[in-house]
Design a protein around this motif. Structure first.
Motif, PDB file in Angstrom:
ATOM      1  N   PHE A   1       0.851  -1.190   0.000  1.00  0.00           N
ATOM      2  CA  PHE A   1       0.000   0.000   0.000  1.00  0.00           C
ATOM      3  C   PHE A   1       0.886   1.240   0.000  1.00  0.00           C
ATOM      4  N   PHE A   2       0.478   2.223  -0.807  1.00  0.00           N
ATOM      5  CA  PHE A   2       1.219   3.472  -0.918  1.00  0.00           C
ATOM      6  C   PHE A   2       0.304   4.641  -0.568  1.00  0.00           C
ATOM      7  N   CYS A   3       0.882   5.659   0.042  1.00  0.00           N
ATOM      8  CA  CYS A   3       0.135   6.904   0.202  1.00  0.00           C
ATOM      9  C   CYS A   3       0.180   7.629  -1.135  1.00  0.00           C
ATOM     10  N   THR A   4      -0.971   7.976  -1.695  1.00  0.00           N
ATOM     11  CA  THR A   4      -0.977   8.637  -3.002  1.00  0.00           C
ATOM     12  C   THR A   4      -0.531  10.088  -2.901  1.00  0.00           C
ATOM     13  N   SER A   5      -0.427  10.573  -1.679  1.00  0.00           N
ATOM     14  CA  SER A   5       0.001  11.958  -1.520  1.00  0.00           C
ATOM     15  C   SER A   5       1.514  12.061  -1.400  1.00  0.00           C
ATOM     16  N   CYS A   6       2.143  11.240  -0.524  1.00  0.00           N
ATOM     17  CA  CYS A   6       3.586  11.402  -0.322  1.00  0.00           C
ATOM     18  C   CYS A   6       4.383  10.155  -0.669  1.00  0.00           C
ATOM     19  N   GLY A   7       3.694   9.052  -1.000  1.00  0.00           N
ATOM     20  CA  GLY A   7       4.426   7.864  -1.403  1.00  0.00           C
ATOM     21  C   GLY A   7       4.849   6.960  -0.269  1.00  0.00           C
ATOM     22  N   HIS A   8       4.452   7.263   0.960  1.00  0.00           N
ATOM     23  CA  HIS A   8       4.795   6.428   2.104  1.00  0.00           C
ATOM     24  C   HIS A   8       4.299   4.998   1.854  1.00  0.00           C
ATOM     25  N   GLU A   9       5.171   4.016   2.135  1.00  0.00           N
ATOM     26  CA  GLU A   9       4.843   2.637   1.804  1.00  0.00           C
ATOM     27  C   GLU A   9       4.497   1.871   3.071  1.00  0.00           C
ATOM     28  N   SER A  10       3.523   0.959   2.964  1.00  0.00           N
ATOM     29  CA  SER A  10       3.127   0.190   4.134  1.00  0.00           C
ATOM     30  C   SER A  10       2.665  -1.185   3.692  1.00  0.00           C
ATOM     31  N   GLY A  11       2.850  -2.194   4.568  1.00  0.00           N
ATOM     32  CA  GLY A  11       2.427  -3.556   4.252  1.00  0.00           C
ATOM     33  C   GLY A  11       0.917  -3.713   4.330  1.00  0.00           C
ATOM     34  N   LYS A  12       0.266  -2.801   5.091  1.00  0.00           N
ATOM     35  CA  LYS A  12      -1.186  -2.901   5.209  1.00  0.00           C
ATOM     36  C   LYS A  12      -1.837  -1.537   4.993  1.00  0.00           C
ATOM     37  N   TRP A  13      -3.158  -1.547   4.778  1.00  0.00           N
ATOM     38  CA  TRP A  13      -3.867  -0.292   4.543  1.00  0.00           C
ATOM     39  C   TRP A  13      -3.920   0.516   5.832  1.00  0.00           C
ATOM     40  N   LEU A  14      -3.719   1.810   5.731  1.00  0.00           N
ATOM     41  CA  LEU A  14      -3.789   2.681   6.906  1.00  0.00           C
ATOM     42  C   LEU A  14      -4.783   3.804   6.629  1.00  0.00           C
ATOM     43  N   GLY A  15      -5.534   4.172   7.654  1.00  0.00           N
ATOM     44  CA  GLY A  15      -6.511   5.253   7.501  1.00  0.00           C
ATOM     45  C   GLY A  15      -5.836   6.599   7.371  1.00  0.00           C
ATOM     46  N   GLN A  16      -4.779   6.822   8.180  1.00  0.00           N
ATOM     47  CA  GLN A  16      -4.048   8.086   8.097  1.00  0.00           C
ATOM     48  C   GLN A  16      -2.589   7.781   7.804  1.00  0.00           C
ATOM     49  N   CYS A  17      -2.023   8.558   6.899  1.00  0.00           N
ATOM     50  CA  CYS A  17      -0.634   8.309   6.518  1.00  0.00           C
ATOM     51  C   CYS A  17       0.305   8.815   7.599  1.00  0.00           C
ATOM     52  N   PRO A  18       1.204   7.954   8.117  1.00  0.00           N
ATOM     53  CA  PRO A  18       2.153   8.414   9.122  1.00  0.00           C
ATOM     54  C   PRO A  18       3.211   9.343   8.512  1.00  0.00           C
ATOM     55  N   GLY A  19       3.334   9.316   7.182  1.00  0.00           N
ATOM     56  CA  GLY A  19       4.341  10.149   6.523  1.00  0.00           C
ATOM     57  C   GLY A  19       3.907  11.601   6.412  1.00  0.00           C
ATOM     58  N   CYS A  20       2.685  11.845   5.908  1.00  0.00           N
ATOM     59  CA  CYS A  20       2.272  13.228   5.653  1.00  0.00           C
ATOM     60  C   CYS A  20       1.002  13.618   6.398  1.00  0.00           C
ATOM     61  N   GLY A  21       0.395  12.646   7.114  1.00  0.00           N
ATOM     62  CA  GLY A  21      -0.781  12.989   7.917  1.00  0.00           C
ATOM     63  C   GLY A  21      -2.090  13.023   7.145  1.00  0.00           C
TER      64      GLY A  21
END
Ligand code: TYD
Ligand code: MG
Length: 451
Positions: A6-26
């Protein structure tokens, strides 16, 4: 085997699972699923690649950087003196703001002055772009339109055309066949940009990528590319206003975050010659709630009217609305005024607006915003020939800001007769009489008594 990440479409932060809020850009709800193509295994026993050679810094510094003029004065300044050959530039902005228009103007001017410029159009047909080129007076044989979305096909053509400039409109429509994801997805956008970067660096040609900023997050935003590109520019404006602000958020070739102002006309974007005069054109002087701030964006001082309206609220929680200003900064200024100037906004709705549709973040605007609020609250005007600047601290103190003398000079040039400014900035030779303000409690002294 292809795995899913899973990627954050805003900042590209990568994660193994889906997250509601991106820890990279909030950002909320910005995660999207992407299949990954597995990395090729390194062959064992292969000889390690011989890397780049170390060079003395003196030798590297001797190589002259020749910049290409873009034909647009403000843009050259934002770029730090023109386009650097081999640089990768990102122009970000919301759809409809004028990115394609700006870059078509640049490509036409560059084609005229320096030789072939290729405008890769993945969103519009060559005919549509040509219509726009006619409108902006950009018909030139060396302006080449390439309606193509395949990145490989574009790069193959570029090898033959040997252009002096490449514009890719947009990075979100370009597609690489060997990347297993849809156009505009995180992996496509990243790898497309990496390919164009390679082209730019190896051929010494500047490449400008257009990146749409969208709220939905279904396509990958320009934030994703910020670390990769050399320059990030953004084109901003308010719907319903002609004013467009171009600024560089990141620039490996420039020193200061410069701002250039344009007006969208029937013949494309035209530089605003005297920005302060333009911004103050419709000002009704002598009105309560109006203050003129002297901002400084990059090296250019800018006079802009701040309007405030504090009106009795009928709501349980009064409204705070800021246009062109950071709303948390407004909340802070209201709290400081309440505590240190004894002016309460608790039962009032507060609206603050930077006139002209401009968005500014400069702390030196604080004092003018506070003065406009005090003026609206008291229903008394400030002196009409007064310009104001200064930063406000949490204790109500007014702090010095950079380049006070240049700000005062701009106010004088526009016919203002007096400046209210931080006490520390009032020392020294200035071109106008001053009123030093040391705390927000001094602000009511700027009000004009009603007669
Ligand atoms: P455009 O450059 O297509 O925006 P973007 O590429 O950022 O999506 O411009 C969009 C708007 O600009 C469009 O509504 C029409 C207007 N426009 C003018 O007002 N004058 C012009 O000369 C041109 C070419 C466009
Ligand atoms: Mg466009």
């Amino acid at each position: 085997m292809a795995e899913t990440v899973f990627f954050c479409t805003s900042c590209g932060h990568e994660s193994g699972k889906w997250l509601g809020q991106c820890p990279g850009c909030g950002e909320w709800n910005s995660f999207a699923e992407q299949p990954t193509t597995p990395k090729k295994k390194k062959k064992s026993g292969a000889t390690p690649r011989r890397g780049a050679q170390a060079v003395p810094v003196t030798e590297a510094a001797a190589a002259p950087v020749v910049r290409l003029g873009t034909g647009l004065a403000g843009l050259d300044r934002v770029l730090g003196g023109g386009l650097v050959p081999g640089s990768l530039v990102l122009l970000a902005g919301e759809p409809g703001i004028g990115k394609s228009t700006l870059l078509l103007q640049v490509a036409a001017a560059l084609a005229r002055d320096h030789g072939p410029a290729v405008y890769v159009t993945g969103e519009e047909s060559a005919e549509q772009v040509a219509l726009r080129a006619r409108r902006i007076d950009g018909l030139h044989d060396d302006l080449l339109l390439l309606p193509e979305t395949s990145c490989d096909a574009v790069l193959a053509q570029l090898e033959e055309l040997e252009p002096r400039l490449v514009v890719v409109d947009s990075v979100q429509t370009a597609i690489l066949d060997d990347v297993d994801a849809v156009a505009g997805s995180v992996s496509q956008v990243r790898q497309v940009a990496a390919r164009f970067q390679h082209f730019a660096k190896t051929r010494g040609v500047p490449v400008v990528l257009v990146g749409h900023v969208t709220k939905e997050g279904s396509i990958a935003g320009p934030k994703l590319l910020e670390h990769l590109v050399d320059v990030v520019m953004s084109l901003e404006g308010e719907p319903g206003h002609d004013l467009r602000a171009l600024r560089a958020g990141k620039n490996r070739y420039g020193t200061i975050a410069e701002l250039a102002l344009y007006s969208m006309t029937g013949r494309g974007l035209e530089p605003v010659q005297n920005a302060s005069a333009w911004l103050l054109e419709d000002r009704r002087s002598g009105a309560a709630g109006s203050a003129v701030a002297v901002a400084l964006e990059g090296t250019v001082p800018l006079l802009v009217e701040v309007q405030a309206l504090a009106a009795p609220s009928v709501l349980g929680t009064p409204r705070r609305v800021a246009h062109g200003l950071d709303s948390s900064r407004l909340a802070l200024l209201l709290a400081v005024l309440e505590r240190h100037a004894g002016i309460s906004f608790a039962d009032r709705d507060v609206f603050v607006n930077l006139v002209g549709g401009l968005s500014l973040r400069e702390p030196a605007l604080d004092l003018a915003v506070a003065a406009a609020l005090v003026s609206s609250s008291a229903d008394l005007p400030l002196a009409s020939e007064l310009a104001i600047f200064g930063e406000i601290g949490l204790l109500g103190e007014v702090r010095a800001v950079s380049r006070a003398a240049e700000r005062v000079r701009e106010a004088a040039a526009l016919g203002f007769g007096r400046v209210a400014l931080p006490t520390r900035d009032a020392n020294g030779k200035l071109e106008l009489p001053t009123t030093a303000i040391s705390t927000v409690a001094d602000l009511p002294s700027l009000l004009q008594p009603s007669d």
